[in-house]
Scaffold this motif. Structure first.
Motif, short mmCIF file in Angstrom:
data_model
loop_
_atom_site.label_atom_id
_atom_site.label_comp_id
_atom_site.label_asym_id
_atom_site.label_seq_id
_atom_site.Cartn_x
_atom_site.Cartn_y
_atom_site.Cartn_z
N GLU A 115 -41.52 41.55 16.91
CA GLU A 115 -41.58 42.07 15.33
C GLU A 115 -42.75 43.27 15.75
O GLU A 115 -42.51 43.79 14.99
CB GLU A 115 -43.18 40.90 15.09
N THR A 126 -39.99 29.81 11.58
CA THR A 126 -40.59 30.80 11.21
C THR A 126 -40.04 31.14 9.82
O THR A 126 -38.78 31.22 9.88
CB THR A 126 -40.47 32.26 12.09
N TYR A 153 -41.56 33.22 5.97
CA TYR A 153 -42.35 34.26 5.50
C TYR A 153 -41.72 33.85 3.69
O TYR A 153 -41.05 34.11 2.80
CB TYR A 153 -41.47 35.32 5.48
N LYS A 163 -45.58 32.82 7.96
CA LYS A 163 -46.13 33.96 7.61
C LYS A 163 -46.77 35.24 6.62
O LYS A 163 -46.02 34.82 5.89
CB LYS A 163 -45.02 35.61 8.90
N THR A 164 -47.36 35.17 6.66
CA THR A 164 -48.13 36.01 5.18
C THR A 164 -47.94 37.75 5.41
O THR A 164 -47.70 37.55 6.75
CB THR A 164 -49.19 35.31 4.21
N ASP A 165 -48.90 38.33 4.58
CA ASP A 165 -48.50 39.86 4.89
C ASP A 165 -50.22 39.40 5.81
O ASP A 165 -49.75 41.05 6.36
CB ASP A 165 -48.98 40.54 3.71
N THR A 177 -50.70 34.53 10.15
CA THR A 177 -49.66 33.28 10.17
C THR A 177 -50.65 31.56 10.00
O THR A 177 -51.38 31.57 11.16
CB THR A 177 -49.80 33.67 11.80
#
Length: 348
Positions: free
Chosen positions: A51, A152, A154, A175-177, A180
């Motif tokens: 990433e 995973t 988002y 996963k957020t902005d 995690t």
């Protein structure tokens, strides 16, 4: 750990293992808690590297893994060597042009996107059996191969997760902005709306870890572990650049807070799934955001002072926002007008 399983483990993590090798790795992971922990660490380090780099970067994956596991440096170095050997074995039949293409232009990942409009929550089942409730105004994204070599998702907004056990022992990552959340088989709620100042994770069952810029020094990630009936609240503040960072310890609010929640009080954080809204000394501004998403309306305040009013109360199955505002009006000095989907609130 013998050399064969190390090589197979690396192939499995990088998506190069066949069915027989994949089955071998799954059995190895399940054989001991140490194997499971090592797999989780290497898996997470590898995907964090992809990433961050936008390409397959063995060196970055190793550096990330080694930095977090100094005590296991000898074992890490062996894995790293196996990683390089496996990469060489895998890529040996390829031409120079194919080699450059694989490492410089990794294949694009196709995603499935679920968008829940304002007005109503939605429940769905992910390919691995995980149940997810998405609150109004929420978006969830996951790859087409979800459940095979990764789990995973988002998240933008709020969701309640009931995580299914994975036969492959794949860690489930949300996963957020900024943060995690990781777990293996847990029930928890995550609230991460980009227009709100507070990030929340409330654990109903099991245990999760939350990783990201949790401390005041937001340039470095740290990790917090939460057990059942615990809540993590991280307050963010707007910066001059327009981004959000963790609040400074000098701010009036407490920037990072872990609270113990009584089992009977969990509805405050996940009651929205059953159309229950609970407010505990919440500001009218925060309540307005929740109501806008829940009833698909726009709320305007005629004065800034109104936003600071505090309210405590609970609502169940109220399908009309006017009913909610009428109840609030009984204990709060406000008046309101409703015109189509536009609501104006003023002082009474």
């Amino acid at each position: 750990m013998n050399e064969d399983i190390k090589t197979t483990l690396v192939k499995y993590i990088t998506g190069q293992a066949d069915e027989t090798e994949s089955a071998e790795v799954r059995e190895w992971i399940k054989s001991s808690s140490e194997n499971q922990e090592l797999y989780f660490q290497l898996y997470e380090a590898w995907h964090q590297s992809l990433e961050a780099q936008g390409s397959i970067d063995v060196d970055a994956a190793y550096a990330s893994f080694a930095e977090k596991n100094i005590a296991r440096r000898t074992l890490i170095k062996r894995l790293y060597k196996a990683l390089r050997v496996a990469a060489a074995i895998i890529l040996l039949p390829l031409s120079i042009g194919a080699f450059y293409k694989v490492f410089s232009n990794p294949p694009e990942v196709s995603f499935k996107v679920v968008k829940v409009p304002k007005g109503t929550p939605r429940k769905l089942k992910l390919p691995d059996g995980t149940l997810v409730w998405l609150n109004a105004g929420t978006e969830l994204k996951y790859s087409e191969d979800f459940g095979k070599d990764n789990r995973t998702v988002y998240l933008v907004g709020e969701a309640y997760f009931d995580i299914a056990k994975s036969d492959a022992n794949l860690p489930f990552l949300v996963k957020t902005d900024k943060f995690t959340i990781r777990d293996v088989g847990t029930v928890f709620n995550v609230k991460a709306y980009p227009d709100e100042e507070i990030f929340e994770t409330a654990v109903v069952e099991g245990k999760v870890s939350v990783e990201g810029p949790i401390t005041e020094n937001s340039s470095q990630n740290s990790k917090v572990f939460l057990d059942a009936h615990q809540l993590l609240k991280i307050t963010k503040v707007a910066t001059n650049s327009g981004t959000h960072e963790v609040a400074s310890v000098n701010d009036e609010v407490e920037p990072v807070k872990v609270e113990q929640i009584e089992p009977g009080a969990m509805n405050e954080f996940n009651g929205w799934r059953s159309d229950l809204l609970i407010f505990q000394e919440d500001s009218f501004e925060d309540i307005a955001r929740i109501l806008e998403r829940r009833y698909n309306v726009t709320i305007q305040f005629e004065s800034e002072g109104l936003k600071n009013y505090k309210y405590t109360g609970a609502f169940k199955n109220l399908d009309n926002i006017s009913k909610v505002l009428q109840v609030i009006k009984e204990t709060t000095p406000i008046k309101y007008t409703v015109q189509n989907q536009q609501i104006t609130i003023s002082e009474n």
